[in-house]
Design a protein around this motif. Structure first.
Motif, PDB file in Angstrom:
ATOM      1  N   ARG A 201       5.793  10.360   3.222  1.00  0.00           N
ATOM      2  CA  ARG A 201       4.506  10.284   2.536  1.00  0.00           C
ATOM      3  C   ARG A 201       4.340   8.937   1.833  1.00  0.00           C
ATOM      4  O   ARG A 201       5.233   8.459   1.144  1.00  0.00           O
ATOM      5  N   GLN A 202       3.190   8.347   2.012  1.00  0.00           N
ATOM      6  CA  GLN A 202       2.894   7.046   1.430  1.00  0.00           C
ATOM      7  C   GLN A 202       2.170   7.200   0.094  1.00  0.00           C
ATOM      8  O   GLN A 202       1.446   8.169  -0.134  1.00  0.00           O
ATOM      9  N   HIS A 203       2.372   6.225  -0.780  1.00  0.00           N
ATOM     10  CA  HIS A 203       1.647   6.143  -2.038  1.00  0.00           C
ATOM     11  C   HIS A 203       0.933   4.800  -2.090  1.00  0.00           C
ATOM     12  O   HIS A 203       1.466   3.785  -1.632  1.00  0.00           O
ATOM     13  N   ILE A 204      -0.266   4.801  -2.642  1.00  0.00           N
ATOM     14  CA  ILE A 204      -0.998   3.557  -2.857  1.00  0.00           C
ATOM     15  C   ILE A 204      -1.216   3.381  -4.353  1.00  0.00           C
ATOM     16  O   ILE A 204      -1.646   4.313  -5.046  1.00  0.00           O
ATOM     17  N   VAL A 205      -0.876   2.214  -4.861  1.00  0.00           N
ATOM     18  CA  VAL A 205      -1.168   1.843  -6.244  1.00  0.00           C
ATOM     19  C   VAL A 205      -2.257   0.778  -6.184  1.00  0.00           C
ATOM     20  O   VAL A 205      -2.085  -0.254  -5.533  1.00  0.00           O
TER      21      VAL A 205
END
Length: 254
Positions: A201-205
């Motif tokens: 799973r990817q996270h974007i900040v």
């Protein structure tokens, strides 16, 4: 279990891990915050969602008040405001943000915790989830509408409603949000939705201007589990690498 380190301007100190409840009880930590004097932890029994306890530890994570202070209402998130000398508490059930005076020493803890003052009340339809703050603004994230509600700390006047709307077709927010010290932008961390492979799973900040609502900058990472604004307006991220280890990354605006 908590892990503690120091950041500039104090000398950098490596992480050390401490067991706050070494006797193996069934305490579930809901929220923790650090003041200049104490590590403050709100926890509850795993089977009890209606009451809990506020515990106080020194900065070496040793208990200074063995039994803590019983809380007859659930506290879902706490924040320390050292400038205003307040411990803010989010009460979702009573739709209230309230605060206690921060104790400066052991003898003040019980007195400070006996008195609570309301900061603001909010709509009962809001799914208030997490608070955020800087020196001038206090806010909370409302998950039903993916909206941040911002208030002036001095007057408790509502300043702004800011909707988290970027990337929301494939991502979701769990309230890890920060506001810059200059009040001009918000930083969101969003997670790839559950229908994607959890292991990858990817996270974007990303940072968004309050005035234009446009993205200023963004970065895509794996396993971002925490975010704060540092003393020099830097963005500090906590990133898990394995089940038992992680790193801290620091991003400075050019």
């Amino acid at each position: 279990m908590v892990s503690v380190c120091s950041i500039p301007p104090k000398p950098i100190k490596p992480f050390e891990s401490y067991s706050l409840f070494p006797n193996g009880n069934d305490e579930l930590i809901e929220s923790a915050a650090v003041s200049s004097r104490f590590l403050i932890v709100y926890s509850r029994k795993k089977q009890d969602t209606m009451t809990g306890t506020m515990y106080f530890f020194n900065h070496e994570c040793k208990s200074v008040l063995q039994n803590g202070i019983h809380q007859s209402i659930p506290v879902h998130h706490i924040l320390c405001d050292q400038n205003a000398n307040r411990l803010y508490c989010l009460d979702r059930m009573r739709c209230t943000i309230y605060y206690h005076t921060l104790p400066n020493n052991l003898n003040e803890i019980e007195t400070c915790m006996k008195t609570r003052r309301d900061f603001t009340q909010f709509n009962s339809n809001y799914g208030a989830f997490k608070m955020l703050q800087n020196d001038e603004i206090l806010g909370f994230y409302e998950r039903n509408e993916c909206t941040v509600h911002l208030y002036d700390k001095k007057t408790a006047e509502k300043l702004d409603d800011f909707k988290c709307e970027h990337f929301m077709d494939k991502y979701e927010s769990w309230g890890i949000i920060a506001i810059r010290k200059d009040n001009n932008s918000l930083i969101f961390k969003v997670d790839e939705r559950d229908d994607h492979d959890a292991a990858n799973r990817q996270h974007i900040v990303y940072e968004v201007s309050r005035s234009t609502k446009q993205i200023i900058s963004q970065i895509q990472l794996n396993s971002v589990f925490g975010m704060i604004i540092g003393p020099n307006n830097e963005v500090i991220l906590g990133i898990r690498q394995t089940k038992d280890s992680g790193i801290i990354q620091c991003y400075i605006r050019k």
